[in-house]
Design a protein around this motif. Structure first.
Motif, PDB file in Angstrom:
ATOM      1  N   TYR A 102       0.849  -1.186   0.000  1.00 19.07           N
ATOM      2  CA  TYR A 102       0.000   0.000   0.000  1.00 19.07           C
ATOM      3  C   TYR A 102       0.888   1.240   0.000  1.00 19.07           C
ATOM      4  O   TYR A 102       1.839   1.329   0.782  1.00 19.07           O
ATOM      5  N   SER A 103       0.588   2.178  -0.886  1.00 26.93           N
ATOM      6  CA  SER A 103       1.389   3.378  -1.047  1.00 26.93           C
ATOM      7  C   SER A 103       0.571   4.604  -0.700  1.00 26.93           C
ATOM      8  O   SER A 103      -0.654   4.551  -0.542  1.00 26.93           O
ATOM      9  N   PHE A 124      10.297  -1.195  -3.770  1.00 21.51           N
ATOM     10  CA  PHE A 124       9.196  -0.251  -3.903  1.00 21.51           C
ATOM     11  C   PHE A 124       9.469   0.960  -3.019  1.00 21.51           C
ATOM     12  O   PHE A 124      10.079   0.849  -1.953  1.00 21.51           O
ATOM     13  N   SER A 125       8.985   2.124  -3.467  1.00 25.07           N
ATOM     14  CA  SER A 125       9.146   3.351  -2.689  1.00 25.07           C
ATOM     15  C   SER A 125       7.789   3.825  -2.177  1.00 25.07           C
ATOM     16  O   SER A 125       6.735   3.410  -2.657  1.00 25.07           O
ATOM     17  N   ARG A 126       7.827   4.713  -1.164  1.00 30.30           N
ATOM     18  CA  ARG A 126       6.649   5.351  -0.591  1.00 30.30           C
ATOM     19  C   ARG A 126       5.610   4.334  -0.116  1.00 30.30           C
ATOM     20  O   ARG A 126       4.403   4.528  -0.279  1.00 30.30           O
ATOM     21  N   VAL A 127       6.073   3.249   0.482  1.00 26.90           N
ATOM     22  CA  VAL A 127       5.180   2.216   0.994  1.00 26.90           C
ATOM     23  C   VAL A 127       4.729   2.596   2.400  1.00 26.90           C
ATOM     24  O   VAL A 127       5.529   3.007   3.235  1.00 26.90           O
ATOM     25  N   VAL A 128       3.415   2.464   2.666  1.00 31.69           N
ATOM     26  CA  VAL A 128       2.875   2.777   3.998  1.00 31.69           C
ATOM     27  C   VAL A 128       2.352   1.539   4.716  1.00 31.69           C
ATOM     28  O   VAL A 128       2.113   1.584   5.921  1.00 31.69           O
ATOM     29  N   GLY A 129       2.161   0.430   3.989  1.00 33.63           N
ATOM     30  CA  GLY A 129       1.675  -0.790   4.617  1.00 33.63           C
ATOM     31  C   GLY A 129       1.971  -1.999   3.768  1.00 33.63           C
ATOM     32  O   GLY A 129       1.994  -1.911   2.528  1.00 33.63           O
ATOM     33  N   ILE A 130       2.224  -3.142   4.417  1.00 31.32           N
ATOM     34  CA  ILE A 130       2.560  -4.384   3.717  1.00 31.32           C
ATOM     35  C   ILE A 130       1.772  -5.515   4.356  1.00 31.32           C
ATOM     36  O   ILE A 130       1.860  -5.729   5.573  1.00 31.32           O
ATOM     37  N   ARG A 131       0.983  -6.250   3.568  1.00 30.64           N
ATOM     38  CA  ARG A 131       0.259  -7.412   4.084  1.00 30.64           C
ATOM     39  C   ARG A 131       0.808  -8.682   3.441  1.00 30.64           C
ATOM     40  O   ARG A 131       1.018  -8.737   2.224  1.00 30.64           O
ATOM     41  N   PHE A 132       1.047  -9.685   4.287  1.00 28.67           N
ATOM     42  CA  PHE A 132       1.581 -10.972   3.837  1.00 28.67           C
ATOM     43  C   PHE A 132       0.473 -12.021   3.896  1.00 28.67           C
ATOM     44  O   PHE A 132      -0.300 -12.074   4.850  1.00 28.67           O
TER      45      PHE A 132
END
Length: 342
Positions: A102-103, A124-132
């Motif tokens: 999520y950016s 990736f740049s400017r990432v605000v959230g990561i779901r696995f």
């Protein structure tokens, strides 16, 4: 060893009663492995992640791909850069593991191995959230990183998980109590570890971004300000108070010189043996995050996050604390961070 980027965010997970995926987390580095991985593999990967100089490459290399211990599916994400370098998230995915990114200013993206062997790598740049997610737990990509509010935090350690979300910026998270999951406690047999003390110096360092290049925009748009509900602070057995302004705590605390409309709160605590420094600790809320800073105290500060080992801060260290964290500054003074009042 390079410094851990300041914005390491926080990892939350839904505990699983059976080992569907295994989550390993250290500051700036998260790995989610298929539940069929052996204890020997977990031990090897954790040894690499918790070493004094970990790297994304070394962690991935520690995961066997073939043979009896071969891991069919996994995903590893690492923060890289910071300071004068753009902050990047590098991700490796293998098998049926997927990572939703999520950016700030673009639709969410799903990253997977795409059938590549032995795995797929991208940054990736400017990432605000990561779901696995992986296998049967894969859902369509949500519009925003969503939590139910019942997830458990994990700062440094391992856990069995059915869902994992790494939030780098809480302002973009959406709280939906009806979200899938919502277990209220740790898996059977798993207990919080608060009898081990680590220091921030032992937390894994991050290397500079090796993929190069500036962020995708030279001047990315500033995030829209949001009004966050103030968290609360409780000192000893006193009634909790809301964290509206920076709070300085010590034997005889002194805040910075006040100018204009700046306001601070000064709180004195007893210290018969003078373990507590005159100005020992600063607690302040920045957006939705509570930041605790040791004010170069003589005897240091210890913090315990929910489900994580005790961490000893050195002089001048800062750390972001989630609700229900505990702070010890000496002479029996215990400070608790509590969620905002309903």
């Amino acid at each position: 060893m390079t410094a851990v980027p300041e914005r390491v965010g926080r990892v939350v997970y839904e505990p699983a009663s059976s080992r569907r995926e295994v989550l390993l987390a250290t500051p700036g580095l998260v790995a989610v492995l298929g539940g069929d991985c052996t204890p020997a593999v977990l031990s090897r990967v954790w040894a690499e992640m918790s070493s004094s100089s970990p790297s994304l490459e070394k962690v991935v290399e520690s995961i066997p791909l073939l043979g009896h211990d071969g891991v069919a599916s996994f995903a590893v994400a690492a923060l890289e850069g910071g300071d004068a370098h753009p902050l990047l998230v590098s991700v490796v995915a293998r098998g049926d593991s997927v990572v939703d990114l999520y950016s700030e200013d673009r639709p969410p993206r799903r990253f997977s191995s795409q059938g590549l062997q032995p795995w797929h790598l991208a940054s990736f740049s400017r990432v605000v959230g990561i779901r696995f997610a992986s296998g049967a737990s894969i859902d369509p990509v949500a519009d925003a990183p969503t939590v139910s509010g019942a997830e458990l935090p994990l700062v440094f350690g391992a856990a069995s998980a059915s869902s994992v979300l790494w939030m780098l910026d809480d302002r973009h998270a959406v709280v939906d109590p009806g979200a899938r999951g919502g277990s209220s406690g740790p898996p059977p047999g798993e207990t919080a570890r608060d009898d081990i003390e680590i220091t921030l110096e032992r937390a894994p360092g991050r290397r500079r971004a090796r993929h190069g290049g500036p962020s995708e925009e030279a001047n990315p748009p500033a995030p829209k300000p949001t009004r966050a509900r103030p968290c609360r602070v409780r000192i000893g057995s006193q009634a909790p108070f809301e964290l509206h302004v920076p709070v300085y705590i010590g034997r005889r605390p002194r805040g910075p010189r006040q100018t204009g409309g700046d306001q601070v709160m000064l709180i004195e605590v007893p210290s018969p043996t003078r373990e507590v420094s005159a100005s020992h600790l600063l607690i302040e809320q920045r957006g939705r995050e509570v930041v605790v800073t040791d004010l170069k105290s003589t005897n240091g500060t210890a913090v315990t996050l929910p489900g994580s080992p005790r961490i000893k801060l050195s002089q001048g260290d800062s750390i972001v604390l989630p609700p229900y964290s505990r702070i010890e500054i000496g002479d029996g003074t215990v400070i608790e961070i509590l969620p905002g009042a309903d």
